[in-house]
Design a protein around this motif. Structure first.
Motif, PDB file in Angstrom:
ATOM      1  N   SER A 452      66.819  21.795  53.880  1.00 29.25           N
ATOM      2  CA  SER A 452      65.867  20.776  54.605  1.00 29.25           C
ATOM      3  C   SER A 452      64.933  20.352  53.544  1.00 29.25           C
ATOM      4  N   SER A 453      64.352  19.022  53.985  1.00 28.05           N
ATOM      5  CA  SER A 453      63.337  18.476  53.360  1.00 28.05           C
ATOM      6  C   SER A 453      62.386  17.676  54.396  1.00 28.05           C
ATOM      7  N   GLU A 454      61.070  18.033  53.958  1.00 27.94           N
ATOM      8  CA  GLU A 454      60.152  17.312  55.005  1.00 27.94           C
ATOM      9  C   GLU A 454      58.740  17.110  54.277  1.00 27.94           C
ATOM     10  N   VAL A 455      57.986  16.220  54.933  1.00 27.69           N
ATOM     11  CA  VAL A 455      56.746  16.048  54.405  1.00 27.69           C
ATOM     12  C   VAL A 455      55.806  16.773  55.161  1.00 27.69           C
ATOM     13  N   ARG A 456      54.700  17.376  54.274  1.00 31.63           N
ATOM     14  CA  ARG A 456      53.738  18.181  54.931  1.00 31.63           C
ATOM     15  C   ARG A 456      52.398  17.243  54.931  1.00 31.63           C
ATOM     16  N   ASP A 457      51.453  17.702  55.967  1.00 29.37           N
ATOM     17  CA  ASP A 457      50.677  17.035  55.993  1.00 29.37           C
ATOM     18  C   ASP A 457      49.400  17.117  55.050  1.00 29.37           C
ATOM     19  N   SER A 458      49.442  18.096  54.260  1.00 32.33           N
ATOM     20  CA  SER A 458      48.627  18.418  53.083  1.00 32.33           C
ATOM     21  C   SER A 458      48.881  17.416  51.871  1.00 32.33           C
ATOM     22  N   GLY A 459      49.822  16.171  51.757  1.00 31.88           N
ATOM     23  CA  GLY A 459      50.040  15.521  50.794  1.00 31.88           C
ATOM     24  C   GLY A 459      51.402  16.391  50.055  1.00 31.88           C
ATOM     25  N   TYR A 460      52.013  16.927  50.344  1.00 29.96           N
ATOM     26  CA  TYR A 460      53.114  17.837  49.709  1.00 29.96           C
ATOM     27  C   TYR A 460      54.563  17.571  50.222  1.00 29.96           C
ATOM     28  N   VAL A 461      55.559  17.546  49.710  1.00 29.76           N
ATOM     29  CA  VAL A 461      57.051  17.543  50.262  1.00 29.76           C
ATOM     30  C   VAL A 461      57.511  18.932  50.208  1.00 29.76           C
ATOM     31  N   MET A 462      57.858  19.439  51.189  1.00 23.04           N
ATOM     32  CA  MET A 462      58.573  20.898  51.343  1.00 23.04           C
ATOM     33  C   MET A 462      59.842  20.956  51.264  1.00 23.04           C
ATOM     34  N   HIS A 507      52.097  22.668  40.496  1.00 18.36           N
ATOM     35  CA  HIS A 507      50.911  22.460  41.320  1.00 18.36           C
ATOM     36  C   HIS A 507      51.324  22.530  42.863  1.00 18.36           C
ATOM     37  N   GLY A 508      52.464  23.289  43.037  1.00 18.71           N
ATOM     38  CA  GLY A 508      53.063  23.897  44.234  1.00 18.71           C
ATOM     39  C   GLY A 508      52.985  25.020  44.783  1.00 18.71           C
ATOM     40  N   ARG A 509      53.704  25.614  45.484  1.00 23.68           N
ATOM     41  CA  ARG A 509      53.688  26.923  46.186  1.00 23.68           C
ATOM     42  C   ARG A 509      55.079  27.270  46.327  1.00 23.68           C
ATOM     43  N   LEU A 510      55.443  28.468  46.053  1.00 24.20           N
ATOM     44  CA  LEU A 510      56.749  29.338  46.502  1.00 24.20           C
ATOM     45  C   LEU A 510      56.602  30.320  47.345  1.00 24.20           C
ATOM     46  N   TRP A 511      57.105  30.438  48.356  1.00 26.20           N
ATOM     47  CA  TRP A 511      57.132  31.880  49.185  1.00 26.20           C
ATOM     48  C   TRP A 511      58.233  31.871  50.081  1.00 26.20           C
ATOM     49  N   VAL A 512      58.303  33.293  50.606  1.00 28.77           N
ATOM     50  CA  VAL A 512      59.550  33.406  51.658  1.00 28.77           C
ATOM     51  C   VAL A 512      58.962  34.081  52.805  1.00 28.77           C
ATOM     52  N   THR A 513      59.742  33.576  54.075  1.00 23.91           N
ATOM     53  CA  THR A 513      59.470  33.920  55.175  1.00 23.91           C
ATOM     54  C   THR A 513      60.584  34.681  55.955  1.00 23.91           C
ATOM     55  N   PHE A 522      63.458  30.503  52.107  1.00 26.35           N
ATOM     56  CA  PHE A 522      62.561  30.219  50.998  1.00 26.35           C
ATOM     57  C   PHE A 522      62.152  28.771  51.309  1.00 26.35           C
ATOM     58  N   HIS A 523      60.780  28.859  50.974  1.00 23.90           N
ATOM     59  CA  HIS A 523      60.241  27.404  50.764  1.00 23.90           C
ATOM     60  C   HIS A 523      59.428  26.975  49.682  1.00 23.90           C
ATOM     61  N   PHE A 524      59.431  26.019  49.362  1.00 25.79           N
ATOM     62  CA  PHE A 524      58.459  25.608  48.134  1.00 25.79           C
ATOM     63  C   PHE A 524      58.052  24.049  48.441  1.00 25.79           C
ATOM     64  N   THR A 525      56.697  23.904  47.869  1.00 25.53           N
ATOM     65  CA  THR A 525      56.110  22.655  48.145  1.00 25.53           C
ATOM     66  C   THR A 525      55.883  21.951  46.617  1.00 25.53           C
ATOM     67  N   VAL A 526      56.097  20.602  46.585  1.00 29.79           N
ATOM     68  CA  VAL A 526      55.845  19.941  45.320  1.00 29.79           C
ATOM     69  C   VAL A 526      54.927  18.585  45.858  1.00 29.79           C
ATOM     70  N   PRO A 527      53.934  18.295  45.097  1.00 26.70           N
ATOM     71  CA  PRO A 527      52.830  17.269  45.411  1.00 26.70           C
ATOM     72  C   PRO A 527      53.396  15.829  45.244  1.00 26.70           C
ATOM     73  N   ILE A 528      53.105  15.137  46.266  1.00 32.18           N
ATOM     74  CA  ILE A 528      53.459  13.722  46.473  1.00 32.18           C
ATOM     75  C   ILE A 528      52.918  12.960  45.419  1.00 32.18           C
ATOM     76  N   ALA A 529      53.572  12.181  44.691  1.00 28.77           N
ATOM     77  CA  ALA A 529      53.141  11.353  43.496  1.00 28.77           C
ATOM     78  C   ALA A 529      51.934  10.253  43.963  1.00 28.77           C
TER      79      ALA A 529
END
Length: 534
Positions: A452-462, A507-513, A522-529
């Motif tokens: 899945s892919s979605e937009v995070r409120d902090s300006g990232y795509v997760m 400049h993103g983050r990778l983690w496991v829940t 597993f999730h990772f975020t990447v900043p929006i252009a």
């Protein structure tokens, strides 16, 4: 910020070249102030106090001085052997001369080994041997001060180290022997310093004044020359020397008085000062050397580990496209080798196209690894994350089919664009999907890969990758991103570590829940252009 005096690279790190630190300067000042306070006490209330004669005091004092001065001379001779400095030889000779001069002074001292002293000494022999010691030590220090800043041709020496040191030792010993013979032989003709075996004459005060001025000259030369650690403590030692002479001549002009005993104590302090500093600095330099050696070993081990890590990461990343190439090539050969019915050329052509795509992917991985170790070689572009996900799914399509894994993709479709490197982000997704497929291949239940892919409120795509495998053990969650840690029997332990480094470089983050059902998420975020909108 504290100013540090630089030592030229061609000059070895010795006490002659090392500048004193602020702590050393304060310590030296403290020693001088403490000496002056003790001097004022001795010169005041204790100036007229007469102690009973203690016969064991003189040999104990003399032995301590000889041991201190000779050990100091040996350490300084070693310093001179390292630096090949005539100046260091001069100060080593000063301590060698001062230590050796105590031996005839001790042997000729009245009442120690014989009522009138040994070696055929007279009444004036002991006092004049002491005067020569008080004169000779500052004289050598003055020579050191004049030589230490000389040009290299004049300030250093060449040739055999052992021969040069032995010659200076022999010269100092010869000077002591000649001075002892001359003093004892001319005892009857020397100006009277001692009135009897206890009291001194007025002449001793005039002579002591000249010796104190002589020490002041040596201190002044050291002060106005380039100051080093050795210079600083030589000045302190000469101050103690001057106090010793003053107490002997002006405060307690009689042997075994309180001032005379205090003067001997100042003499002992003077002999042990430079020795203590030498031992401390040598220990400090040895500690720094040991730390440097250990740091070098750790650096070497780190380089080896880095080499292993790099080779493992290359092998890990290349293994996937090579596996795809081998599988596609085998499938193409199977379609071409079919006899009944006829060979399926279309399917063989599709397999060869996958071989070509996998080869291009391997080439891109290699170039990406090379760019990873080049400063400024990385170029980020505006990307659609859903296109990256589709490309990663295409790369693992054969593995999904072999292990009968269904894919459920919940892609937003209208996500803002991101900034990154397509190959690197695709590597991350392929790694996460491959791990999920391998985890589900060992289970017998439903095998579904959720993406899945979605937009995070902090300006990232997760982006999230979820599987229905056996999940991750609790004790392995905190270590799963560490290099060389793996939960697979044939794993290298580099995949997730590489994925995290790639995402962090974006400049993103990778983690496991933990998954509420089973498997891992597993999730990772990447900043929006910048400038991108939904």
């Amino acid at each position: 910020m504290r100013a540090v005096s630089a030592v030229p690279e061609e000059r070895p790190l010795t006490l002659v070249t090392l500048p004193p630190s602020r702590t050393q300067r304060r310590l030296a000042l403290g020693v001088v102030l403490a000496s002056l306070i003790a001097f004022s006490i001795v010169a005041g209330p204790l100036s007229t106090f007469q102690l009973p004669r203690i016969d064991a005091f003189v040999p104990c004092y003399g032995t301590a001085i000889v041991v201190n001065d000779l050990i100091t001379a040996v350490l300084l001779l070693n310093q001179s052997a390292i630096s090949r400095s005539r100046a260091t030889l001069a100060v080593a000779s000063a301590y060698l001369f001062a230590g050796l001069m105590v031996i005839p002074w001790l042997l000729t001292f009245p009442g120690v080994f014989a009522p009138g002293g040994l070696l055929g000494a007279g009444l004036q022999s002991t006092a004049w041997l002491s005067v020569l010691r008080y004169f000779g030590f500052p004289a050598f220090i003055i020579g050191y001060a004049l030589l230490k800043d000389a040009d290299p041709p004049r300030g250093s020496w060449e040739g055999s180290v052992g021969a040069t040191i032995l010659s200076h030792v022999a010269m100092s010993t010869a000077i002591v022997c000649i001075a002892t013979v001359l003093v004892i032989a001319s005892d009857a003709y020397l100006p009277a310093i001692a009135i009897d075996r206890v009291h001194f004459s007025t002449f001793w005060r005039y002579l002591a004044s000249c010796l104190i001025v002589w020490c002041a000259v040596a201190i002044t030369l050291l002060w106005f020359r380039r100051l080093s650690v050795l210079d600083l403590w030589l000045m302190v030692a000469l101050c103690a020397y001057a106090i010793e002479i003053y107490l002997s001549a002006f405060v307690g002009p009689a042997r075994f008085s309180a001032a005379w005993i205090a003067a001997r104590i100042f003499g002992f302090v003077s002999s042990i000062l430079v020795l203590s500093v030498l031992l401390h600095e040598i220990t400090t330099l040895y500690t720094q050397l040991l730390r440097a050696v250990l740091a070098h070993r750790r650096e070497r081990e780190a380089r080896l580990l880095t080499g292993d890590t790099v080779s493992a990461s290359i092998a890990h990343e290349i293994k996937q496209p090579l596996t795809a190439i081998a599988a596609s090539a085998k499938a193409g050969l199977n379609w071409l080798d079919r006899v009944d019915p006829d060979p399926n050329v279309d399917r063989a052509r599709d397999a060869l196209r996958r071989v070509e795509a996998a080869g291009q992917s391997a080439d891109a991985v290699i170039e990406n690894i090379r760019a990873h170790f080049k400063v400024g070689a990385r170029t980020h572009a505006s990307l659609d994350i859903d296109d990256v996900i589709q490309g990663a799914l295409a790369a693992v399509r054969d593995r999904l089919r072999i292990h009968r894994v269904a894919v459920r993709a919940d892609l937003h479709g209208l996500l803002p664009r991101i900034t990154g490197e397509r190959i690197q982000l695709q590597q991350v997704l392929v790694n996460l999907m491959t791990n999920a497929i391998d985890a589900m291949a060992m289970t017998n239940g439903e095998r579904v890969l959720f993406i899945s892919s979605e937009v995070r409120d902090s300006g990232y795509v997760m982006v999230s990758v979820e599987d229905t495998g056996n999940g991750i053990a609790t004790d392995a969650v905190d270590r799963i991103f560490n290099p060389m840690f793996t939960t697979k029997p044939d794993g290298m332990g580099m995949g997730l570590s590489i994925c995290r480094s790639i995402i962090e470089a974006h400049h993103g983050r990778l983690w496991v829940t933990p998954n509420h059902g089973r498997g891992a998420m597993f999730h990772f975020t990447v900043p929006i252009a910048s400038g991108s909108a939904c």
